[in-house]
Write a protein that holds these residues in place. Structure first.
Motif, PDB file in Angstrom:
ATOM      1  N   GLU A  84     -47.577 -20.369  -8.257  1.00 20.70           N
ATOM      2  CA  GLU A  84     -46.159 -20.653  -8.039  1.00 20.70           C
ATOM      3  C   GLU A  84     -45.321 -20.336  -9.263  1.00 20.70           C
ATOM      4  OE1 GLU A  84     -45.139 -24.519  -6.819  1.00 20.70           O
ATOM      5  OE2 GLU A  84     -46.329 -24.472  -4.996  1.00 20.70           O
ATOM      6  N   LEU A  85     -44.041 -20.088  -9.023  1.00 16.97           N
ATOM      7  CA  LEU A  85     -43.108 -19.893 -10.119  1.00 16.97           C
ATOM      8  C   LEU A  85     -41.705 -20.184  -9.621  1.00 16.97           C
ATOM      9  CD1 LEU A  85     -42.806 -18.687 -13.095  1.00 16.97           C
ATOM     10  CD2 LEU A  85     -42.006 -16.664 -11.904  1.00 16.97           C
ATOM     11  N   SER A  90     -30.942 -11.605   3.891  1.00 18.34           N
ATOM     12  CA  SER A  90     -31.542 -10.323   4.227  1.00 18.34           C
ATOM     13  C   SER A  90     -32.622 -10.485   5.281  1.00 18.34           C
ATOM     14  CB  SER A  90     -32.071  -9.617   2.988  1.00 18.34           C
ATOM     15  OG  SER A  90     -32.872 -10.474   2.251  1.00 18.34           O
ATOM     16  N   ASP A 142     -47.415 -16.820  -4.484  1.00 13.59           N
ATOM     17  CA  ASP A 142     -48.197 -15.661  -4.059  1.00 13.59           C
ATOM     18  C   ASP A 142     -49.424 -16.079  -3.258  1.00 13.59           C
ATOM     19  OD1 ASP A 142     -50.224 -16.395  -5.728  1.00 13.59           O
ATOM     20  OD2 ASP A 142     -50.244 -14.550  -6.898  1.00 13.59           O
ATOM     21  N   PHE A 193     -47.897 -13.420 -12.989  1.00  9.18           N
ATOM     22  CA  PHE A 193     -49.224 -13.713 -12.462  1.00  9.18           C
ATOM     23  C   PHE A 193     -50.328 -12.781 -12.956  1.00  9.18           C
ATOM     24  CE2 PHE A 193     -46.634 -15.220  -8.557  1.00  9.18           C
ATOM     25  CZ  PHE A 193     -46.369 -16.438  -9.167  1.00  9.18           C
ATOM     26  N   LEU A 241     -38.007 -19.603  -9.234  1.00  4.29           N
ATOM     27  CA  LEU A 241     -37.132 -18.446  -9.406  1.00  4.29           C
ATOM     28  C   LEU A 241     -35.753 -18.877  -9.887  1.00  4.29           C
ATOM     29  CD1 LEU A 241     -38.000 -16.202  -6.314  1.00  4.29           C
ATOM     30  CD2 LEU A 241     -38.723 -15.928  -8.683  1.00  4.29           C
ATOM     31  N   HIS A 288     -36.594  -9.502   8.434  1.00  6.03           N
ATOM     32  CA  HIS A 288     -37.754  -9.537   7.552  1.00  6.03           C
ATOM     33  C   HIS A 288     -38.266 -10.967   7.466  1.00  6.03           C
ATOM     34  CE1 HIS A 288     -36.654  -5.562   6.244  1.00  6.03           C
ATOM     35  NE2 HIS A 288     -35.438  -5.976   5.977  1.00  6.03           N
ATOM     36  N   ARG A 290     -41.212 -18.769  -5.894  1.00  7.90           N
ATOM     37  CA  ARG A 290     -42.070 -17.666  -5.494  1.00  7.90           C
ATOM     38  C   ARG A 290     -43.490 -18.185  -5.431  1.00  7.90           C
ATOM     39  NH1 ARG A 290     -43.312 -13.467  -2.662  1.00  7.90           N
ATOM     40  NH2 ARG A 290     -44.573 -11.909  -3.720  1.00  7.90           N
ATOM     41  N   LEU A 307     -33.981  -6.706  -4.229  1.00  5.99           N
ATOM     42  CA  LEU A 307     -34.350  -8.099  -4.477  1.00  5.99           C
ATOM     43  C   LEU A 307     -35.872  -8.239  -4.383  1.00  5.99           C
ATOM     44  CD1 LEU A 307     -32.785 -10.625  -5.144  1.00  5.99           C
ATOM     45  CD2 LEU A 307     -32.702 -11.189  -2.728  1.00  5.99           C
ATOM     46  N   LEU A 308     -36.463  -7.593  -3.396  1.00  8.23           N
ATOM     47  CA  LEU A 308     -37.917  -7.624  -3.261  1.00  8.23           C
ATOM     48  C   LEU A 308     -38.601  -6.983  -4.461  1.00  8.23           C
ATOM     49  CD1 LEU A 308     -38.788  -6.863   0.474  1.00  8.23           C
ATOM     50  CD2 LEU A 308     -38.560  -9.051  -0.691  1.00  8.23           C
ATOM     51  N   HIS A 346     -31.684  -5.874  -0.055  1.00  7.87           N
ATOM     52  CA  HIS A 346     -32.934  -6.551   0.263  1.00  7.87           C
ATOM     53  C   HIS A 346     -34.093  -5.931  -0.507  1.00  7.87           C
ATOM     54  CE1 HIS A 346     -35.761  -8.865   2.618  1.00  7.87           C
ATOM     55  NE2 HIS A 346     -36.417  -7.773   2.939  1.00  7.87           N
ATOM     56  N   GLU A 372     -40.066 -14.206   1.645  1.00  8.58           N
ATOM     57  CA  GLU A 372     -41.008 -13.980   0.553  1.00  8.58           C
ATOM     58  C   GLU A 372     -41.030 -15.173  -0.392  1.00  8.58           C
ATOM     59  OE1 GLU A 372     -42.911 -11.268   0.066  1.00  8.58           O
ATOM     60  OE2 GLU A 372     -42.166 -10.128   1.773  1.00  8.58           O
ATOM     61  N   ILE A 373     -40.264 -16.176  -0.066  1.00  6.17           N
ATOM     62  CA  ILE A 373     -40.112 -17.297  -0.990  1.00  6.17           C
ATOM     63  C   ILE A 373     -40.241 -18.655  -0.281  1.00  6.17           C
ATOM     64  CG2 ILE A 373     -38.699 -16.097  -2.680  1.00  6.17           C
ATOM     65  CD1 ILE A 373     -37.009 -18.331  -0.227  1.00  6.17           C
ATOM     66  N   ALA A 419     -29.837 -15.648  -0.571  1.00  7.92           N
ATOM     67  CA  ALA A 419     -29.782 -14.209  -0.318  1.00  7.92           C
ATOM     68  C   ALA A 419     -31.019 -13.734   0.424  1.00  7.92           C
ATOM     69  CB  ALA A 419     -29.633 -13.446  -1.627  1.00  7.92           C
ATOM     70  N   MET A 420     -32.123 -14.393   0.150  1.00  5.78           N
ATOM     71  CA  MET A 420     -33.362 -14.004   0.819  1.00  5.78           C
ATOM     72  C   MET A 420     -33.231 -14.273   2.313  1.00  5.78           C
ATOM     73  SD  MET A 420     -36.160 -12.552   0.453  1.00  5.78           S
ATOM     74  CE  MET A 420     -36.315 -12.406  -1.306  1.00  5.78           C
TER      75      MET A 420
END
Lengths: 210, 210
Positions: free
Chosen positions: B65-66, B82, B60, A144, B68, B88, B58, A132-133, A129, B91-92, B78-79
DNA sequence: TAGACTCTGTAACAAATGTTACTATACTTT
DNA sequence: AAAGTATAGTAACATTTGTTACAGAGTCTA
């Protein structure tokens, strides 16, 4: 049991696991600037960092380089993890940033512990994790931020990792890490110096206030 | 057991596990363009993709934006993995690229299966590994390629994912994915058209030969 | 100490990318 | 059909980043 192991992983792993690690793990101290893993290589053991820091670098076929992130004590290399589990080859390069002490764990054991110890399983997943972060954090920076902001972030990170406000690197070395040219770095560093944030010296940069 | 599950995961998981998945998993079909996961959200179940494709983005704090990477059938996020394991937050952002069929697995089960089934453990680790590789691939693109090369790669990827040589997107949408401006994309697309590689139409791009 | 080498500073320029502005065309809505 | 809206093409320009070239200062070594 070696005190260093207890100090760094004592609150993470149960006593039985610590004893096992101590039994089968090999302690290694590696000097600064040593290449531990190369792209294309296979690994048969997994490193737990006890002391020091490791720089993880992406290197493509043309020899282009980019710093991905740093590993510190308490960390392990997720890329090595998955290389071990899946018999994949490495996609990254790992270089010791400072002198580093590691415990090397044989693959066989780390697989066994996955089913045996809850804390180990947790550690492995947390590592994935976190890596990946960190990869995403790197993506954020490149996508960015402008180069001046990336450089600033780099300098901050570097002081934290090395616990030292004096960064002993040439402009060329920094340029490699950020995948840009030396001239660009010199230009931006000079700007930071003029703003009173850093002090430039030959082969080193002193951080005043970022 | 639902045939789709067998078709997509039959050679990956043993029969007992497939039966368990079939038992506790919830099947869901989601239309194109639907946001499944947002940054900051928590998840209590993990998706296995049966059919379709999901775009992982992603995003922010400034709304930048982007893209991934894309997830396809046989993949999992996978995000989310985890997020589930470690509680958690995401993040995406995940958006269905096409209509997508998923099986949702409750966290409780996926943790239980880690110790119970070797094949499941393997799948989870492979997923992490693949996502880490894709994140690194994305880093490669942003760091080492110019926008024209990134655009080309994007178009190739898009035709593969959608199984269609006609890409139904506006220039603005592509610009968001590559985190650049519409004008830049229009410019580069026009260049590709002049080279005879693509054919531009309103709201769509036909790939001729990349 | 002379010469070689490394590191840094700087200028001038080139290329890539981003921005603004305006136009034309296609599509949608009323 | 008219008006409004979304999409795309293009020019002109700004900014950021990369490149080349050269000078000067520090360091090392024969």
């Amino acid at each position: 049991m070696i005190q260093l192991l207890k100090d760094n992983y004592g609150n993470l792993f149960e006593k039985e696991l610590l004893l096992e690690i101590n039994g089968v793990g090999t302690f290694k101290t590696i000097p600064e600037g040593f290449t531990i893993i190369r792209p294309g290589s296979y690994t048969t053991s997994m490193p737990l960092i006890i002391e020091g820091a490791i720089k993880i670098i992406r290197e493509d076929a043309n020899g282009d380089e980019l710093l991905l992130y740093f590993l510190e004590k308490g960390d392990t290399c997720a890329m090595t993890l998955s290389c071990c589990f899946g018999q994949h080859k490495s996609e990254i390069k790992a270089i010791t940033e400072t002198e580093t002490t590691l415990i090397m764990i044989p693959i066989r054991k780390m697989e066994e512990w996955i089913t045996k110890y809850y804390s180990w399983r947790n550690f492995v997943f947390e590592s994935y994790h976190n890596r990946l972060l960190e990869a995403i954090e790197t993506i954020d920076s490149i996508a960015f931020l402008n180069m001046d902001e990336r450089l600033l972030k780099y300098l901050k990170n570097k002081t934290k990792i090395n616990q030292n406000t004096i960064i002993k690197n040439t402009h060329q070395e920094i340029a490699y890490d950020l995948h840009t040219s030396r001239v660009v770095i010199s230009r931006l560093l000079k700007k930071l110096e003029n703003e009173g944030k850093i002090q430039l010296n030959r082969n080193s940069i002193e951080i005043i206030s970022l």
